[in-house]
Design a protein around this motif. Structure first.
Motif, short mmCIF file in Angstrom:
data_model
loop_
_atom_site.label_atom_id
_atom_site.label_comp_id
_atom_site.label_asym_id
_atom_site.label_seq_id
_atom_site.Cartn_x
_atom_site.Cartn_y
_atom_site.Cartn_z
N PRO A 1 0.89 -1.21 -0.11
CA PRO A 1 -0.07 0.09 -0.06
C PRO A 1 0.68 1.37 -0.02
O PRO A 1 1.83 1.27 0.60
CB PRO A 1 -0.65 -0.17 1.39
N LEU A 2 0.39 2.16 -0.82
CA LEU A 2 1.15 3.55 -0.69
C LEU A 2 1.00 4.08 0.67
O LEU A 2 0.05 4.40 1.46
CB LEU A 2 0.24 4.43 -1.73
N ALA A 3 2.18 4.45 1.26
CA ALA A 3 2.32 4.76 2.54
C ALA A 3 4.06 5.27 2.85
O ALA A 3 4.63 4.90 1.86
CB ALA A 3 2.25 3.58 3.59
N PRO A 4 4.08 6.13 3.76
CA PRO A 4 5.65 6.63 4.08
C PRO A 4 6.56 5.12 4.36
O PRO A 4 6.16 4.39 4.95
CB PRO A 4 5.43 7.14 5.51
N ALA A 5 7.64 5.34 3.55
CA ALA A 5 8.63 4.40 3.73
C ALA A 5 9.97 5.05 4.39
O ALA A 5 10.29 6.09 4.44
CB ALA A 5 8.78 3.80 2.51
N ALA A 6 10.86 4.21 4.75
CA ALA A 6 12.09 4.74 5.52
C ALA A 6 13.09 5.43 4.33
O ALA A 6 13.81 6.28 4.67
CB ALA A 6 13.05 3.49 5.82
N TRP A 7 12.89 4.92 3.22
CA TRP A 7 13.60 5.74 1.95
C TRP A 7 12.73 6.69 1.24
O TRP A 7 13.47 7.32 0.57
CB TRP A 7 14.23 4.86 1.25
N ALA A 8 11.59 6.94 1.63
CA ALA A 8 10.62 7.97 0.72
C ALA A 8 9.53 8.30 1.67
O ALA A 8 8.78 7.44 2.23
CB ALA A 8 10.41 7.01 -0.69
N PRO A 9 9.01 9.47 1.27
CA PRO A 9 7.93 10.00 1.94
C PRO A 9 6.53 9.46 1.60
O PRO A 9 5.67 8.96 2.49
CB PRO A 9 7.69 11.56 1.47
N LEU A 10 6.46 8.71 0.36
CA LEU A 10 5.45 7.68 0.02
C LEU A 10 6.00 6.81 -0.99
O LEU A 10 6.81 7.20 -1.83
CB LEU A 10 4.29 8.59 -0.82
N TYR A 11 5.58 5.47 -0.86
CA TYR A 11 6.16 4.32 -1.38
C TYR A 11 4.94 3.41 -1.84
O TYR A 11 4.31 3.02 -0.46
CB TYR A 11 7.23 3.62 -0.84
N GLY A 12 4.77 2.86 -2.99
CA GLY A 12 3.64 1.71 -3.03
C GLY A 12 4.06 0.99 -4.17
O GLY A 12 4.75 1.44 -5.22
N MET A 13 3.30 -0.33 -4.18
CA MET A 13 3.61 -1.15 -5.30
C MET A 13 2.46 -1.78 -5.70
O MET A 13 1.76 -2.29 -4.84
CB MET A 13 4.73 -2.25 -5.00
N ALA A 14 2.16 -1.80 -7.04
CA ALA A 14 1.06 -2.68 -7.68
C ALA A 14 1.17 -3.18 -8.84
O ALA A 14 2.12 -2.93 -9.59
CB ALA A 14 -0.23 -1.75 -7.72
N THR A 15 0.49 -4.40 -9.06
CA THR A 15 0.66 -5.30 -10.12
C THR A 15 -0.59 -4.68 -10.98
O THR A 15 -1.69 -5.04 -10.67
CB THR A 15 0.82 -6.51 -10.10
N ASP A 16 -0.46 -4.42 -12.30
CA ASP A 16 -1.69 -4.23 -13.14
C ASP A 16 -2.31 -5.33 -13.58
O ASP A 16 -1.80 -6.40 -13.45
CB ASP A 16 -1.15 -3.18 -14.23
N PRO A 17 -3.43 -5.08 -14.21
CA PRO A 17 -4.28 -6.29 -14.84
C PRO A 17 -3.54 -7.19 -15.81
O PRO A 17 -4.00 -8.20 -16.10
CB PRO A 17 -5.45 -5.76 -15.33
N PHE A 18 -2.35 -6.67 -16.42
CA PHE A 18 -1.71 -7.40 -17.20
C PHE A 18 -0.42 -8.12 -16.92
O PHE A 18 0.37 -8.47 -17.43
CB PHE A 18 -1.26 -6.70 -18.28
N GLY A 19 -0.19 -8.09 -15.43
CA GLY A 19 0.93 -8.91 -14.79
C GLY A 19 2.27 -7.90 -14.76
O GLY A 19 3.36 -8.44 -14.42
N VAL A 20 2.11 -6.61 -14.91
CA VAL A 20 3.41 -5.75 -14.89
C VAL A 20 3.21 -5.10 -13.39
O VAL A 20 2.25 -4.37 -13.05
CB VAL A 20 3.26 -4.59 -15.84
N THR A 21 4.37 -5.03 -12.73
CA THR A 21 4.44 -4.56 -11.25
C THR A 21 5.10 -3.05 -11.53
O THR A 21 5.94 -2.84 -12.18
CB THR A 21 5.22 -5.47 -10.51
N TRP A 22 4.35 -2.20 -10.77
CA TRP A 22 4.64 -0.68 -10.68
C TRP A 22 5.05 -0.33 -9.58
O TRP A 22 4.19 -0.76 -8.70
CB TRP A 22 3.34 0.22 -11.32
N ILE A 23 5.90 0.60 -9.35
CA ILE A 23 6.55 1.16 -8.29
C ILE A 23 5.89 2.63 -8.21
O ILE A 23 6.47 3.40 -9.33
CB ILE A 23 7.78 1.09 -7.67
#
Length: 148
Positions: free
Chosen positions: A117-139
């Motif tokens: 889920p999109l949220a603060p991370a140790a290295w970034a104010p916001l970070y999230g990861m999701a895989t689209d309906p076609f199998g490609v993973t996006w950050i």
């Protein structure tokens, strides 16, 4: 002179739908040239598939895609790449994330799946990861200067 790197994604029959999805999230201009449009049909069943496609926005988003023809070997990896969407503007990242993950978890199979889920991370104010309906993973993340 400037150089830009653009991810070029390979599909087997889903390039048009993938480009339309990316366009719905990031806006800009969608160009989709079919094998028939380019007079390059080798299999009539694939004539409407994409030989060259691109989504390009004024904000700098770019992605290219095509359908690998059946006469060419196609063996995608488990997660062969991540596409990274970065901005120094948290509002921009939240807007793209919201569009990209709209309906996630609905179980329809035509939505993105949230991995992180999109949220603060140790290295970034916001970070999230999701895989689209076609199998490609996006950050998606908010870029900050590295102080390593």
């Amino acid at each position: 002179m400037a150089i830009a790197t653009t991810p070029h994604l390979n599909f087997r029959g889903d390039a048009r739908a993938a480009l339309e999805f990316y366009h719905s999230v990031f806006g800009g201009q969608l160009v989709a040239v079919s094998y028939a449009d380019a007079n390059a049909v080798t299999d009539p069943a694939e004539a409407s598939q994409i030989m060259w496609g691109q989504v390009a926005s004024d904000e700098g988003f770019r992605v290219m895609a095509y359908d690998v023809p059946s006469h060419t070997e196609y063996a995608p990896g488990v997660i062969p790449l991540f596409v990274s969407v970065r901005s120094t503007d948290a509002d921009e990242i939240e807007r793209y994330w919201g569009a990209f993950t709209a309906g996630a978890g609905a179980g329809s199979g035509s939505t993105s799946t949230v991995v992180v889920p999109l949220a603060p991370a140790a290295w970034a104010p916001l970070y999230g990861m999701a895989t689209d309906p076609f199998g490609v993973t996006w950050i998606f993340d908010v870029e900050v200067p590295w102080a390593g």
